[in-house]
Scaffold this active site. Structure first.
Site, PDB file in Angstrom:
ATOM      1  CG  ASP A  30       4.429  -9.772  -5.917  1.00 59.61           C
ATOM      2  OD1 ASP A  30       3.360  -9.249  -5.566  1.00 59.61           O
ATOM      3  OD2 ASP A  30       5.016  -9.477  -7.000  1.00 59.61           O
ATOM      4  CG  ASN A  87      -1.704  -1.738  -2.868  1.00 59.91           C
ATOM      5  OD1 ASN A  87      -1.438  -1.154  -1.822  1.00 59.91           O
ATOM      6  ND2 ASN A  87      -0.784  -2.343  -3.600  1.00 59.91           N
ATOM      7  CB  VAL A  96      -4.164  -8.303  -9.679  1.00 59.80           C
ATOM      8  CG1 VAL A  96      -4.971  -9.587  -9.882  1.00 59.80           C
ATOM      9  CG2 VAL A  96      -2.858  -8.360 -10.477  1.00 59.80           C
ATOM     10  CG  HIS A 100      -3.608  -8.921  -4.190  1.00 61.64           C
ATOM     11  ND1 HIS A 100      -4.540  -8.482  -5.105  1.00 61.64           N
ATOM     12  CD2 HIS A 100      -2.574  -8.059  -4.283  1.00 61.64           C
ATOM     13  CE1 HIS A 100      -4.089  -7.416  -5.727  1.00 61.64           C
ATOM     14  NE2 HIS A 100      -2.888  -7.127  -5.237  1.00 61.64           N
ATOM     15  CG  HIS A 102       0.894  -6.500  -1.674  1.00 64.15           C
ATOM     16  ND1 HIS A 102       1.712  -6.754  -2.742  1.00 64.15           N
ATOM     17  CD2 HIS A 102      -0.211  -5.911  -2.178  1.00 64.15           C
ATOM     18  CE1 HIS A 102       1.144  -6.336  -3.855  1.00 64.15           C
ATOM     19  NE2 HIS A 102      -0.030  -5.811  -3.546  1.00 64.15           N
TER      20      HIS A 102
HETATM   21  P1  AMP Z   1      -1.438  -4.797  -6.733  1.00 65.52           P
HETATM   22  O1  AMP Z   1      -0.651  -3.838  -7.573  1.00 65.52           O
HETATM   23  O2  AMP Z   1      -1.605  -4.402  -5.306  1.00 65.52           O
HETATM   24  O3  AMP Z   1      -2.755  -5.149  -7.400  1.00 65.52           O
HETATM   25  O4  AMP Z   1      -0.565  -6.115  -6.655  1.00 65.52           O
HETATM   26  C1  AMP Z   1      -0.565  -7.084  -7.661  1.00 65.52           C
HETATM   27  C2  AMP Z   1       0.649  -7.902  -7.413  1.00 65.52           C
HETATM   28  O5  AMP Z   1       0.526  -9.133  -8.124  1.00 65.52           O
HETATM   29  C3  AMP Z   1       1.957  -7.258  -7.862  1.00 65.52           C
HETATM   30  O6  AMP Z   1       2.839  -7.130  -6.746  1.00 65.52           O
HETATM   31  C4  AMP Z   1       2.474  -8.221  -8.931  1.00 65.52           C
HETATM   32  O7  AMP Z   1       3.878  -8.329  -8.932  1.00 65.52           O
HETATM   33  C5  AMP Z   1       1.797  -9.513  -8.540  1.00 65.52           C
HETATM   34  N1  AMP Z   1       1.616 -10.472  -9.613  1.00 65.52           N
HETATM   35  C6  AMP Z   1       1.061 -10.248 -10.832  1.00 65.52           C
HETATM   36  N2  AMP Z   1       1.041 -11.376 -11.558  1.00 65.52           N
HETATM   37  C7  AMP Z   1       1.596 -12.341 -10.782  1.00 65.52           C
HETATM   38  C8  AMP Z   1       1.868 -13.723 -10.964  1.00 65.52           C
HETATM   39  N3  AMP Z   1       1.561 -14.357 -12.111  1.00 65.52           N
HETATM   40  N4  AMP Z   1       2.454 -14.403  -9.954  1.00 65.52           N
HETATM   41  C9  AMP Z   1       2.773 -13.779  -8.816  1.00 65.52           C
HETATM   42  N5  AMP Z   1       2.538 -12.471  -8.563  1.00 65.52           N
HETATM   43  C10 AMP Z   1       1.960 -11.759  -9.548  1.00 65.52           C
END
Ligand code: AMP
Length: 121
Positions: A30, A87, A96, A100, A102
């Site tokens: 992340d 989430n 996003v 995914h 975490h």
């Molecule tokens: P969520 O808020 O559960 O949708 O998690 C999205 C996660 O994606 C967050 O923890 C971000 O830090 C991570 N994230 C967003 N862009 C990137 C990226 N380019 N590379 C790695 N992690 C990312």
């Protein structure tokens, strides 16, 4: 509509610290870690939210947990423990829209998670 930054990572259009890859899944660090170890396990299929998991996706979602456990064993934190969560939508904190997992590890994690945020303030 299902194109997100994670599609670009899958297609190697933008860089990521890739930890694992197979035909169904990709794991990468992340970019904004919330624990000493924090990585994401994503399906290559762009499923938008948990609510969009179709019956034919059930094995893929199980596979994400299997990948998380393989990495936990390989990195040596499986026995100490970790959290593996998804989430969903706004109240769940999803930003996003490509599901995914975490995986957070490397310290005792508070529960419920919002206490983590309060402590950080
Ligand atoms: P969520 O808020 O559960 O949708 O998690 C999205 C996660 O994606 C967050 O923890 C971000 O830090 C991570 N994230 C967003 N862009 C990137 C990226 N380019 N590379 C790695 N992690 C990312």
């Amino acid at each position: 509509m299902s194109e997100t930054i994670f599609t670009k990572i899958i297609n190697k259009e933008i860089p990521a610290d890739i930890l694992y890859e197979d035909e169904l899944a990709l794991a990468f660090s992340d970019i904004n870690p919330q624990a000493p170890i924090h990585f994401l396990v994503i399906p290559k299929k762009p499923i938008v939210t948990i609510n969009d998991i179709a019956p034919e996706d059930k094995a893929i979602v199980g596979h994400l947990y299997w990948v998380a456990a393989q990495i936990a064993k390989e990195k040596g934190f499986a026995e100490d423990g970790y959290r593996a969560v998804m989430n969903c939508n706004e109240n769940g904190g999803q930003t996003v829209y490509h599901i995914h997992l975490h995986v957070l590890a490397g310290k005792p994690l508070g529960w419920p998670p919002y206490q983590e945020r309060l402590k950080a303030k």
